[in-house]
Design a protein around this motif. Structure first.
Motif, short mmCIF file in Angstrom:
data_model
loop_
_atom_site.label_atom_id
_atom_site.label_comp_id
_atom_site.label_asym_id
_atom_site.label_seq_id
_atom_site.Cartn_x
_atom_site.Cartn_y
_atom_site.Cartn_z
N ARG A 13 -7.86 3.20 -0.49
CA ARG A 13 -7.40 3.47 -1.89
C ARG A 13 -6.75 5.06 -1.59
NH1 ARG A 13 -8.57 3.13 -7.31
NH2 ARG A 13 -10.05 1.63 -7.08
N LEU A 14 -7.58 5.95 -0.77
CA LEU A 14 -6.87 7.14 -0.47
C LEU A 14 -5.62 7.19 0.25
CD1 LEU A 14 -7.16 10.16 -0.43
CD2 LEU A 14 -8.87 9.84 1.61
N ALA A 55 -11.06 8.97 -5.29
CA ALA A 55 -11.29 7.61 -4.28
C ALA A 55 -13.02 7.61 -4.08
CB ALA A 55 -10.76 7.60 -3.07
N CYS A 83 -2.62 5.78 -1.73
CA CYS A 83 -2.08 6.71 -2.95
C CYS A 83 -1.44 7.97 -2.02
CB CYS A 83 -3.27 7.22 -3.85
SG CYS A 83 -4.08 5.95 -4.60
N LYS A 139 -14.55 6.73 -7.38
CA LYS A 139 -14.52 5.20 -7.76
C LYS A 139 -15.08 4.31 -7.10
CE LYS A 139 -10.03 5.89 -10.14
NZ LYS A 139 -8.31 5.91 -10.37
N THR A 140 -15.28 4.52 -5.53
CA THR A 140 -15.95 3.80 -4.83
C THR A 140 -17.57 4.04 -4.66
OG1 THR A 140 -15.14 4.85 -2.77
CG2 THR A 140 -13.93 2.98 -3.48
N CYS A 149 -12.63 2.89 -0.27
CA CYS A 149 -12.44 4.40 -0.20
C CYS A 149 -11.06 5.06 0.58
CB CYS A 149 -13.67 5.03 -0.14
SG CYS A 149 -13.34 6.87 -0.28
#
Length: 243
Positions: free
Chosen positions: A62-63, A27, A66, A30-31, A59
């Motif tokens: 997403r974290l 994360a 997931c 990607k962010t 972030c």
């Protein structure tokens, strides 16, 4: 900070913690945010992060998403893993930054998970040079505040009132009594605009009270007072207080 729903455990074992670390690194990459300090407790997590508000929220979303799916599948759990949205507050000065770094690293000691700050599931071990490779990618802000790794360790480990302070001693000691910089209504409006843009709204949604309350909670988490939000958004204080 993010806590387990009804204070339930977020990690059953080290395999869960390693998976969280793996997902956190993904994360972060990607962010494009930076992690200054972190700690995984049994039923909550601490992440001290640097970046744009929009990227920080992406972030964490997403974290959280997931890891929640992973945890539910591995442990055959249903329902919400987390107790609502993550909690966040801005760090407004270097003194606050120092105080927060120490708080995060001493959390395992205060909660009885470790006798020292050398708790394996925190950034202290990495910043103190006790691990070859950091578990979570971290930026160098924390160590830059200290003259050496030894002074960093003494600052975190020493009992309250006897710890060695870094070169910013006066600012740190005054921070415990000093009030943080005042946030203005202009700041509220700017934050509101950023939140609305991130969520795809042009204005604060009044017909959807769940979406509205979620935005109001985010403003309160950023440190704005009920009065500031009331004046900037044109919403009654009772609604803001209940959000």
């Amino acid at each position: 900070m993010q806590r387990g729903n009804s204070r339930q455990l977020l990690f059953e074992d080290d395999a869960d913690r390693l998976k969280y670390v793996e997902l956190a690194n993904s994360a972060i990459a990607k962010t494009g945010v930076g992690v200054v300090a972190w700690c995984l407790m049994d039923n909550h997590t601490h992440l001290l992060m640097r970046g744009r508000l929009e990227d920080l929220s992406k972030c964490m979303e997403r974290l959280g998403g997931c890891y929640s799916r992973y945890f539910g599948k591995r442990h055959d759990r249903v329902g919400y893993l987390y107790q609502g949205r993550f909690k966040s507050k801005p760090v407004l000065s270097e003194a606050q930054l120092l105080t927060l770094i120490r708080y995060i690293h001493r959390n395992p000691v205060e909660e009885g998970l470790s006798d020292t700050c050398a708790y394996p599931w925190s950034s202290y071990v990495d910043l103190a040079g006790m691990r070859k490779e950091p578990l979570v990618s971290i930026v160098g802000d924390a160590l830059a505040l200290f003259e050496s790794k030894q002074s960093f360790q003494l600052f975190n480990e020493a009992p309250e009132g006897r710890r060695e302070t870094p070169r910013h001693r006066k600012e740190l000691l005054s921070s415990f009594a000093a009030k943080p910089p005042r946030l203005t209504e202009s700041d509220v409006r700017q934050s509101l605009s950023e939140i609305l843009a991130r969520r795809g709204y042009e204005a604060l949604p009044h017909s959807d009270r769940f979406a509205r309350n979620d935005i109001l909670r985010e403003l309160k988490d950023l440190g704005y007072t009920v009065r500031q939000i009331e004046r900037a958004c044109g919403i009654g204080r009772n609604i803001i207080q209940r959000a």
